[in-house]
Each structure stands twice: as C-alpha cells, then as structure tokens.
Write a protein that holds these residues in place. Sequence first.
Motif, PDB file in Angstrom:
ATOM      1  N   ARG A 143       0.836  -1.213   0.000  1.00 20.05           N
ATOM      2  CA  ARG A 143       0.000   0.000   0.000  1.00 20.05           C
ATOM      3  C   ARG A 143       0.866   1.255   0.000  1.00 20.05           C
ATOM      4  O   ARG A 143       0.608   2.211  -0.753  1.00 20.05           O
ATOM      5  CB  ARG A 143      -0.937  -0.007   1.203  1.00 20.05           C
ATOM      6  N   TYR A 144       1.888   1.265   0.846  1.00 22.24           N
ATOM      7  CA  TYR A 144       2.769   2.436   0.904  1.00 22.24           C
ATOM      8  C   TYR A 144       3.482   2.645  -0.432  1.00 22.24           C
ATOM      9  O   TYR A 144       3.544   3.770  -0.947  1.00 22.24           O
ATOM     10  CB  TYR A 144       3.802   2.255   2.023  1.00 22.24           C
ATOM     11  N   ALA A 145       4.005   1.556  -1.002  1.00 21.98           N
ATOM     12  CA  ALA A 145       4.798   1.667  -2.225  1.00 21.98           C
ATOM     13  C   ALA A 145       3.953   2.063  -3.427  1.00 21.98           C
ATOM     14  O   ALA A 145       4.336   2.941  -4.212  1.00 21.98           O
ATOM     15  CB  ALA A 145       5.508   0.348  -2.504  1.00 21.98           C
ATOM     16  N   ASN A 146       2.811   1.427  -3.588  1.00 27.24           N
ATOM     17  CA  ASN A 146       2.078   1.551  -4.852  1.00 27.24           C
ATOM     18  C   ASN A 146       0.834   2.429  -4.790  1.00 27.24           C
ATOM     19  O   ASN A 146       0.355   2.870  -5.838  1.00 27.24           O
ATOM     20  CB  ASN A 146       1.698   0.162  -5.361  1.00 27.24           C
ATOM     21  N   TYR A 151       5.052   4.186  -6.454  1.00 31.47           N
ATOM     22  CA  TYR A 151       6.314   3.668  -6.967  1.00 31.47           C
ATOM     23  C   TYR A 151       6.113   2.590  -8.038  1.00 31.47           C
ATOM     24  O   TYR A 151       7.048   2.244  -8.761  1.00 31.47           O
ATOM     25  CB  TYR A 151       7.145   3.078  -5.830  1.00 31.47           C
ATOM     26  N   ASP A 152       4.936   1.997  -8.065  1.00 30.40           N
ATOM     27  CA  ASP A 152       4.626   0.957  -9.055  1.00 30.40           C
ATOM     28  C   ASP A 152       5.614  -0.205  -8.966  1.00 30.40           C
ATOM     29  O   ASP A 152       6.209  -0.628  -9.957  1.00 30.40           O
ATOM     30  CB  ASP A 152       4.622   1.552 -10.464  1.00 30.40           C
ATOM     31  N   VAL A 153       5.772  -0.738  -7.763  1.00 30.15           N
ATOM     32  CA  VAL A 153       6.645  -1.897  -7.546  1.00 30.15           C
ATOM     33  C   VAL A 153       5.877  -3.164  -7.919  1.00 30.15           C
ATOM     34  O   VAL A 153       4.879  -3.501  -7.295  1.00 30.15           O
ATOM     35  CB  VAL A 153       7.120  -1.969  -6.083  1.00 30.15           C
ATOM     36  N   ALA A 198      -4.823  -7.974  -2.638  1.00 33.78           N
ATOM     37  CA  ALA A 198      -6.032  -7.213  -2.316  1.00 33.78           C
ATOM     38  C   ALA A 198      -5.747  -5.719  -2.370  1.00 33.78           C
ATOM     39  O   ALA A 198      -6.630  -4.919  -2.694  1.00 33.78           O
ATOM     40  CB  ALA A 198      -6.554  -7.615  -0.942  1.00 33.78           C
ATOM     41  N   VAL A 199      -4.516  -5.341  -2.072  1.00 30.76           N
ATOM     42  CA  VAL A 199      -4.110  -3.934  -2.145  1.00 30.76           C
ATOM     43  C   VAL A 199      -3.830  -3.533  -3.589  1.00 30.76           C
ATOM     44  O   VAL A 199      -4.260  -2.475  -4.060  1.00 30.76           O
ATOM     45  CB  VAL A 199      -2.869  -3.692  -1.267  1.00 30.76           C
ATOM     46  N   ASP A 200      -3.083  -4.367  -4.301  1.00 30.70           N
ATOM     47  CA  ASP A 200      -2.729  -4.081  -5.692  1.00 30.70           C
ATOM     48  C   ASP A 200      -2.744  -5.387  -6.467  1.00 30.70           C
ATOM     49  O   ASP A 200      -1.784  -6.164  -6.401  1.00 30.70           O
ATOM     50  CB  ASP A 200      -1.349  -3.419  -5.778  1.00 30.70           C
TER      51      ASP A 200
END
Length: 678
Positions: A143-146, A151-153, A198-200
């Motif tokens: 969630r923090y990254a994407n 950041y689209d990790v 579920a997040v991404d």
Amino acid sequence: MRRSLSWKALASTVLLAAVTTAPSGAQATALAPTTRVDVDVRAGLAEVADQALGVNHAIWDAQLGTPAVADLLKDAGVRMLRYPGGSYADIYHWQTHTAPGGYVAPGTDFDTFMAGAQRTGAEPMIIANYGTGTAQEAAAWVRYANVEKDYDVTYWTIGNENYGNGHYGANWEADEHADKSPKEYAATVLAYAEAMKAVDPDIEIGAVLTMPGNWPDAIVGPGDQGSWNQEVLTRAGHVIDFVDVHWYPGGSTPAETLTKPAQIQDAVWTLRQQIERYATDSADRIRISMTETNVEVGRNTQPGALFLADVYSGLLAQGVFTVHWWNVHNGLGTVSTVAGQTDYGDYGLLSSGNCTADESVCQPPLNTPFAPYHALSLMGDFARPGDRFIAAGADDPLVSAHAVRRPNGDVAVLMINKDPEAEHTVALNYHGFTAAAGTPAVSTYVNGADEVATGQSGTAAAQTLPPYSISVLTLKSADTVTGAPKAPAQPTTTVTDRTATISWQSTGSGLKYEVYRQNGGKAELLGETTGTSLTANNLEPGRRYTVNVVARDGAGRASAASPPLTFTTGTPTTSGCTVKFRDVNDWGNGYVGQVDITNDTARATGSWTLTYTWPTTWQSVSNGWNATWTQTGRTVRVTSDNSLAAGASTSVGFVGNYSGPNVLPTVFTLNGTVCTSA
C-alpha cells in the motif's frame, strides 16, 4: 544470502599448451589451437527481458542509493535491484526500518532505495519478511509503495532461502513459525498473496524454491510428502507468478568453478519440469528469477568476472527473466592471490574500501569496481532488452560462446577464454547470417585491467581472445531486408518414442516453413513444408530436443526464428520389458535408487543385462546390490545370471552420486530391447 567466508589461497591452475612434433633438427614449437565457434540465427533461444541484469542491495550498506553507486550501476546496464538484502529480509521491518539482531546503516530506508533505483533506471524487487513478519505488514508495504507513493513496484518475493530454517538441518534463515515445513511456507505464501494482491492486484508474487542439484533439492524432510519444491508448487503454485532460486555452485579452484555454467541448461530444464508437474494448470505463467549467484574462488578477480558473464548469459538464454549478483558491497574477506591479482574474498561488485584488522592489506578506494563489475558492464552492452539469444557453441571446453540477435538483425557474440595462460584464436562460422564487410567493433576485458577496452579488431570470421578474457563482438548484417515474414509463435508438439509432430500457427500466405533442431551452435534442418505442421521421424527414445520454426517467403526472405520448443521423446508404449527407476532417499548430493524390471515377454530372459546412460557427466553409481553394477563413462550396465521368468519382476538397487542437477535416466534396454519406462 552469503557473507564473506574464509578460504585458502589457491594457486592458479596451470594449463599445458599442446605442442607438435617439429621436423628433425628444428625446435619444437607450441601451437595455439584454433577454436571453432558456430552461431546460428535460425536457432532462437529466450528474449532478453527488461529486468534481465540485476544486483542485490543491502540495508547494512551505507552506500545504498547514493548517486555515485546508482550511476555506476546505471553505467553497467543494471535493470533490476533487490532489497533489503538476502537473509536480512527475514528480520527486516520496513515501517520502523529495523532488523533486530542485525546492523542497519543510516540512510538505507525504502524511500532512499527507491530514489537510487529510479536514478539507476532499474525496477525494484522487494523481499517481504516471511521469517519474522506478517501478511499484514507485507500488504501495508504494498500500500505504501504503490498507493501512497505511486512507486509501481511489481515484483515481490515472499522470504529468502526459507528452506534454510532448520527443517532440513542447516539453520541460517530466521523463521519464527512453529512449523518450519514447506507445507507451512506454502500456506503462508497463500496468505501473503491474498493480502498483498487485495491492495494491488497487478503485483507479481514470487515463492522461494531450491535450484535443482543444490541442497536441499530432492530431500524429503520429516513429515513432508515431497521435496521443498514439490510441496510449495503443489500447494501455492496457483497464486504465484514466479519462482525465485539462488545458485552458489562452488568449486575449489578457478578451473573447477568455471566448469559449473555447463550445468545451467539441465538445471533450468529440471526446474521447469518441476513447475509443470506440480503447478499443473498454472505452470505456463510462472517465470523464473535467479536473485543470488557468486563464486567461492576469485570473487573480485577474473574468475568471478568470467563466471558472471557465462552464468548471466546462460541463464538468460534459457528464459530466466532476471539474474542478480550477490551483491553491490559486502566487505573484505580472506585475501589471496588469484591469477596474479589480489583477491579480497569480497562478494561485492564494488570495493568497500576497508582493511584487514592489522591494516596490512587494504582494498582499493571505496566504490572502485572489481572485475565482476566490468563483466556486468559488458553484459549490459551485449544483452539488451528486446534482443533474442541465439544458439552459439565452441568446440573447445576452455572457450564459451553466447550470441544475441538484435531487433534490427545485427548480431553480437560474447566469447570467454577460460585459459589463464594462453590466447585462443577463434574461427567464427555463421548460419543464417552474413556479416557486413569491414573491421567489427570489439569490447574486451582482460585479466587485471581497470576498464573494458573498446575498438575495432580482427574480422567477423577470425578473432584472437587474450588469456582469461571476455570479448564482445558486434556485427552489422550485410543484408538490408525489408518485408520479411513475421516470426512464427512458439510451436507445439505431440511425441512418441520415435517421432514428434511439430505444429504452429500460420504467419501469412505463400510461405514455406523450415523446422530446425538445435545442435550446439549449428542447427540441423529437420524438414520444410508449406503447411503448419511437420512430423520428424527416426528420433531417439527419451532424448531431449529443442526446435525452432522459420518462415520464408517466395523471395527467399526469412523471418526470425520462433521461440524455442523443448520436448522429450517417450519410450515404447509396448515392449518386451518395463522399467521403473526411482530416487527413494535423497540427501542433496546422492541418493538410494531402486530399479524395478519386468519381463513382459512369454519366455524367460536367461542371464540379463540392463543398460542405461546417465544424462550428464556429473552423475555416477558408487555401489549397487541384487546384481552386478559397472559404469564406463556415462554408461551403466547391470548384469545378473538369475533368469527372469515370463511376466516376472525383480528389483535392484544402488547408491548414486551427483554434483549438479540430478536428471534421472528414462531409457533402458534389457538384453538389447528398449523397454517401456513406467
């Protein structure tokens, strides 16, 4: 993860040059042998992925993400960076930037890593904490990254070397789960994947497997139903997108180390067979990443450089989508002299700039590139995203050859001279390709050099390789072809013991299709047709074949090769005998094997001989029972004077050894008759 390990200083291997008998009265003269290298554009291998060239970053490294390091990695062509660093991943908590029990350098948090990765132009691969973390912690990181930082990790691996948690004995990987089994790891991968996707839902999840032929491959732990790979793929294969393996093949001398890349094709093939067998319907979408590799001898000197170039090329050619060196910085180990150069026993690509405790030996200044870095930079020039590896081979075990075809039709050839004493003259032969006239561009890295030398030398057909060197030869095509047919998609096949019917989709009207079988660096034409299938006859039972299809139009213009198809022929569906070969108890470099033999004829065999051939040179029988066992080269003969009655069966056993991927034999003859394999 590997840390610096002590090892004895090793003398360079002395290789004897061949000599000829001179005429009477003349002095004997040492002749430099000519090595033949073949390159065939009709024999396509894997395409180079965007993430192909990777390295590891670690949170104990204060240079992580600095502009100096980011720029060095960019200059080398690095396209993927792994974080937060091997085994540290299983103790690292990203929200607090802590790793209880380990050292965390200032300025190495996730945002700093991402800034460095963006400056390098590399995609990140993040290792979620399996050992001491939770699915909720991993999902929060996604969630923090994407979501929060955009950041689209894409790539997330669940844990690192988690088979090293004590379940099989050795215990170096942190794991707070009460159950250390692969069953528990697979169940936890399911939970992590569900929470993280579920997040991404666009992220890709990787699961940790073992490299075939490396401990604990094939070992069945207490209470398990199968090996680590079997259990993980069977239980979690439907939720993962790639599998992640590491490879430290060892070798007590530079010469031995540099033979190990010959195992790559069998290892990757074996791993793909495991994926297909245990992940079943999900197998086609599961890719392979190799996120740690290095050597034990010559880590900072030329053996490490030659190994890196050979291994990256070999793995990428076999379809591994990213290969990572361990690592950027690691620190001083045991100092020795290798091939005339000071080796610091440091797993890093770049110098850490530190000294021995008594300051008698110091590394070069901080961030000075070691020899493997220069090999990596050559790889960046050689294998670019969108290139396709093509078949290349040398007739000299001291020379390795790899080649790629660029989208514009140009060809690059990478050649490695593993002889520390002598240069090798190479005669290059091209198939399906004609090089443009003129002196070609050549980049070379030689033993002890501070940089890669670039220039023009030799010809497309002849090059001289300096001792212990890597050379990249770049060739323009003499043919400017427009309007060539589109390359066929990967073909499919149905096989028997002696035939294979190869099929593909049409790529246009009025075309002829040529089917080639790969054979080293020169492909063999199996046949041609204007249709979309071809049956190859007179194949050998139980043999592995790799084929490509090339389309050609009426003007003679040829397409690029299709993606490769690898298949193995079967054994007869009916025969006078049936054989079942099993590995019944494996310990990582050897096993107890059992062979069940049935006489399917209506008469007794009399005395009998069962014969088979090991698929590789690193397999052997040490002893056997219930019959007489002998091995000559790779051929094993099992003989008995006890006749097998009609319909009767017997079992024989042996202890087998292996020092690479243990590819089991599938073809057996009983008194000269090819048996059905059960």
